[in-house]
Design an enzyme around this catalytic site. Sequence first.
Site, PDB file in Angstrom:
ATOM      1  N   SER A  46       6.257 -32.303   1.655  1.00  0.00           N
ATOM      2  CA  SER A  46       7.562 -32.932   1.868  1.00  0.00           C
ATOM      3  C   SER A  46       8.503 -32.752   0.682  1.00  0.00           C
ATOM      4  O   SER A  46       9.715 -32.945   0.802  1.00  0.00           O
ATOM      5  CB  SER A  46       7.395 -34.427   2.159  1.00  0.00           C
ATOM      6  OG  SER A  46       6.687 -34.634   3.359  1.00  0.00           O
ATOM      7  N   GLY A 240       7.367 -33.932   6.545  1.00  0.00           N
ATOM      8  CA  GLY A 240       7.825 -32.604   6.163  1.00  0.00           C
ATOM      9  C   GLY A 240       9.088 -32.671   5.326  1.00  0.00           C
ATOM     10  O   GLY A 240       9.674 -33.743   5.141  1.00  0.00           O
ATOM     11  N   GLY A 242      13.076 -31.540   3.822  1.00  0.00           N
ATOM     12  CA  GLY A 242      14.422 -31.144   4.228  1.00  0.00           C
ATOM     13  C   GLY A 242      15.135 -32.105   5.153  1.00  0.00           C
ATOM     14  O   GLY A 242      14.674 -33.210   5.447  1.00  0.00           O
ATOM     15  N   CYS A 268       7.414 -40.244   8.851  1.00  0.00           N
ATOM     16  CA  CYS A 268       8.423 -39.686   7.951  1.00  0.00           C
ATOM     17  C   CYS A 268       9.362 -38.727   8.693  1.00  0.00           C
ATOM     18  O   CYS A 268      10.166 -39.161   9.490  1.00  0.00           O
ATOM     19  CB  CYS A 268       7.755 -39.049   6.737  1.00  0.00           C
ATOM     20  SG  CYS A 268       8.848 -38.960   5.302  1.00  0.00           S
ATOM     21  N   LEU A 269       9.258 -37.413   8.485  1.00  0.00           N
ATOM     22  CA  LEU A 269      10.121 -36.482   9.213  1.00  0.00           C
ATOM     23  C   LEU A 269       9.915 -36.612  10.716  1.00  0.00           C
ATOM     24  O   LEU A 269      10.878 -36.548  11.497  1.00  0.00           O
ATOM     25  CB  LEU A 269       9.849 -35.042   8.767  1.00  0.00           C
ATOM     26  CG  LEU A 269      10.686 -33.953   9.448  1.00  0.00           C
ATOM     27  CD1 LEU A 269      12.165 -34.119   9.149  1.00  0.00           C
ATOM     28  CD2 LEU A 269      10.208 -32.563   9.031  1.00  0.00           C
ATOM     29  N   GLN A 272      11.926 -39.459  11.909  1.00  0.00           N
ATOM     30  CA  GLN A 272      13.346 -39.127  11.950  1.00  0.00           C
ATOM     31  C   GLN A 272      13.684 -38.239  13.143  1.00  0.00           C
ATOM     32  O   GLN A 272      14.711 -38.435  13.814  1.00  0.00           O
ATOM     33  CB  GLN A 272      13.748 -38.438  10.640  1.00  0.00           C
ATOM     34  CG  GLN A 272      13.575 -39.316   9.415  1.00  0.00           C
ATOM     35  CD  GLN A 272      13.475 -38.508   8.126  1.00  0.00           C
ATOM     36  OE1 GLN A 272      13.749 -37.310   8.097  1.00  0.00           O
ATOM     37  NE2 GLN A 272      13.052 -39.160   7.050  1.00  0.00           N
ATOM     38  N   ASN A 310       8.341 -41.356   0.711  1.00  0.00           N
ATOM     39  CA  ASN A 310       8.926 -40.107   0.223  1.00  0.00           C
ATOM     40  C   ASN A 310       9.911 -39.585   1.260  1.00  0.00           C
ATOM     41  O   ASN A 310       9.551 -38.797   2.132  1.00  0.00           O
ATOM     42  CB  ASN A 310       7.843 -39.059  -0.046  1.00  0.00           C
ATOM     43  CG  ASN A 310       8.439 -37.709  -0.411  1.00  0.00           C
ATOM     44  OD1 ASN A 310       9.572 -37.641  -0.872  1.00  0.00           O
ATOM     45  ND2 ASN A 310       7.684 -36.649  -0.191  1.00  0.00           N
ATOM     46  N   TYR A 313      16.144 -39.346   3.975  1.00  0.00           N
ATOM     47  CA  TYR A 313      16.922 -39.581   5.201  1.00  0.00           C
ATOM     48  C   TYR A 313      16.367 -40.786   5.944  1.00  0.00           C
ATOM     49  O   TYR A 313      15.194 -41.122   5.817  1.00  0.00           O
ATOM     50  CB  TYR A 313      16.886 -38.330   6.081  1.00  0.00           C
ATOM     51  CG  TYR A 313      17.457 -37.120   5.375  1.00  0.00           C
ATOM     52  CD1 TYR A 313      18.812 -36.830   5.428  1.00  0.00           C
ATOM     53  CD2 TYR A 313      16.630 -36.282   4.616  1.00  0.00           C
ATOM     54  CE1 TYR A 313      19.338 -35.735   4.753  1.00  0.00           C
ATOM     55  CE2 TYR A 313      17.149 -35.190   3.937  1.00  0.00           C
ATOM     56  CZ  TYR A 313      18.503 -34.922   4.008  1.00  0.00           C
ATOM     57  OH  TYR A 313      19.023 -33.856   3.327  1.00  0.00           O
ATOM     58  N   HIS A 351       4.435 -43.989   4.462  1.00  0.00           N
ATOM     59  CA  HIS A 351       3.200 -43.214   4.584  1.00  0.00           C
ATOM     60  C   HIS A 351       1.993 -44.156   4.625  1.00  0.00           C
ATOM     61  O   HIS A 351       1.478 -44.554   3.578  1.00  0.00           O
ATOM     62  CB  HIS A 351       3.074 -42.237   3.419  1.00  0.00           C
ATOM     63  CG  HIS A 351       3.945 -41.037   3.574  1.00  0.00           C
ATOM     64  ND1 HIS A 351       3.510 -39.849   4.118  1.00  0.00           N
ATOM     65  CD2 HIS A 351       5.249 -40.846   3.275  1.00  0.00           C
ATOM     66  CE1 HIS A 351       4.495 -38.974   4.146  1.00  0.00           C
ATOM     67  NE2 HIS A 351       5.559 -39.554   3.632  1.00  0.00           N
ATOM     68  N   GLU A 353      -1.016 -43.570   5.249  1.00  0.00           N
ATOM     69  CA  GLU A 353      -2.245 -43.021   4.657  1.00  0.00           C
ATOM     70  C   GLU A 353      -2.340 -43.379   3.184  1.00  0.00           C
ATOM     71  O   GLU A 353      -3.411 -43.340   2.594  1.00  0.00           O
ATOM     72  CB  GLU A 353      -2.300 -41.501   4.845  1.00  0.00           C
ATOM     73  CG  GLU A 353      -1.482 -40.681   3.868  1.00  0.00           C
ATOM     74  CD  GLU A 353       0.017 -40.680   4.145  1.00  0.00           C
ATOM     75  OE1 GLU A 353       0.759 -40.064   3.377  1.00  0.00           O
ATOM     76  OE2 GLU A 353       0.438 -41.297   5.147  1.00  0.00           O
TER      77      GLU A 353
END
Length: 372
Positions: A46, A240, A242, A268-269, A272, A310, A313, A351, A353
Amino acid sequence: MKKVSLYFENGLFLEAKSFGAEGTAVGEIVFNTSLTGYQEIVTDPSYAGQFVTFTMPEIGNVGCNEQDMESKGAHCKGIIVRSYQARPSNFRSEETLAELLEKENVLGITEIDTRFLTKMLRNEGSMMMVASTQIHDESELKKVLENSPRIEEINYIEQVSTKEPYVHTEARYNAQTFEYEKPVTSKKIIALDFGIKRNILNELTHAGMEVTVVPNSMSAAEIISKFKGKEIDGVFLSNGPGDPLILKEEQEKIKKLIDAKVPLFGICLGHQLLSIAHGYDTYKLKFGHHGGNHPVKNTATGTVEITAQNHNYNVPDNIVEVAEVTHMNLFDNTIEGLRYNDSPTMSVQHHPEASPGPHESAYIFTAFREML
């Protein structure tokens, strides 16, 4: 240590010392407040396209080892630390951090005021920068930065996603036996790899799911066919790097999975992208959430969990029109978890985990298996 020169898009020019790889790199600078786990951070996909400033001043003390790798390599552009320890002391250490960075072509920057950089990012927000052990002229570095693409213009998941499918065979790492547990599984899922972390896979298998990791390029039609043919019970959408808004193909793929009522879980990604696929575009935070100390409230139980985070966005508040908020960040009241109303779909921004960090959010993986 060689001299390394840094130029930031706000016009700041600094000089420091380098360790690890040499060369010139351009990326976005962020700060991370974790006290431990620098190897996990460096090897988290990420962070592709970013320079990570550590607020913990001493980095490198315990070295690096294969078991703490979150992926097959390091993906950030560089790391920035106040004091680098070149002589680690730990019985698990197999190589120094500098050796890992050199092997992975990642810049290490030290002997620099990281408190100053953190305050600058807190006040001005995340920004682009260039660092070089080869170019030391300020005007030249400025030119390199101005002629380089911004992080939000680059599709980094094409670089970090697996090229071939594989079955993950490890479960949670046992710190007492120094071995990975063998999973006992009752459900089968596909994990779409946008930059997946090893420990996420460990927790999915620990919770009782057989996980086949597939490239981000796998089509929605193939996934839906596997689901309708009862080859799989659901799909995991990974973390991930970006800006999720540029990932048009992934957005369309997820829309088709939602319409087909495939059970989905995103982190996370993935969280989103689920928001965008439902018609609610993400927005960029000023300096993001990066660290292992973020308090998140479970809205159903009232429990406060200390989480690892982490991301730059976030999903918008008006997503409550189509989903129930399950988790909230107590630092800034941003949304951290959702369960959607129209389909068997759940997601979290943090996260669970938790590597580095405590294990108090790991129940989320069990909740996904139960939803399946």
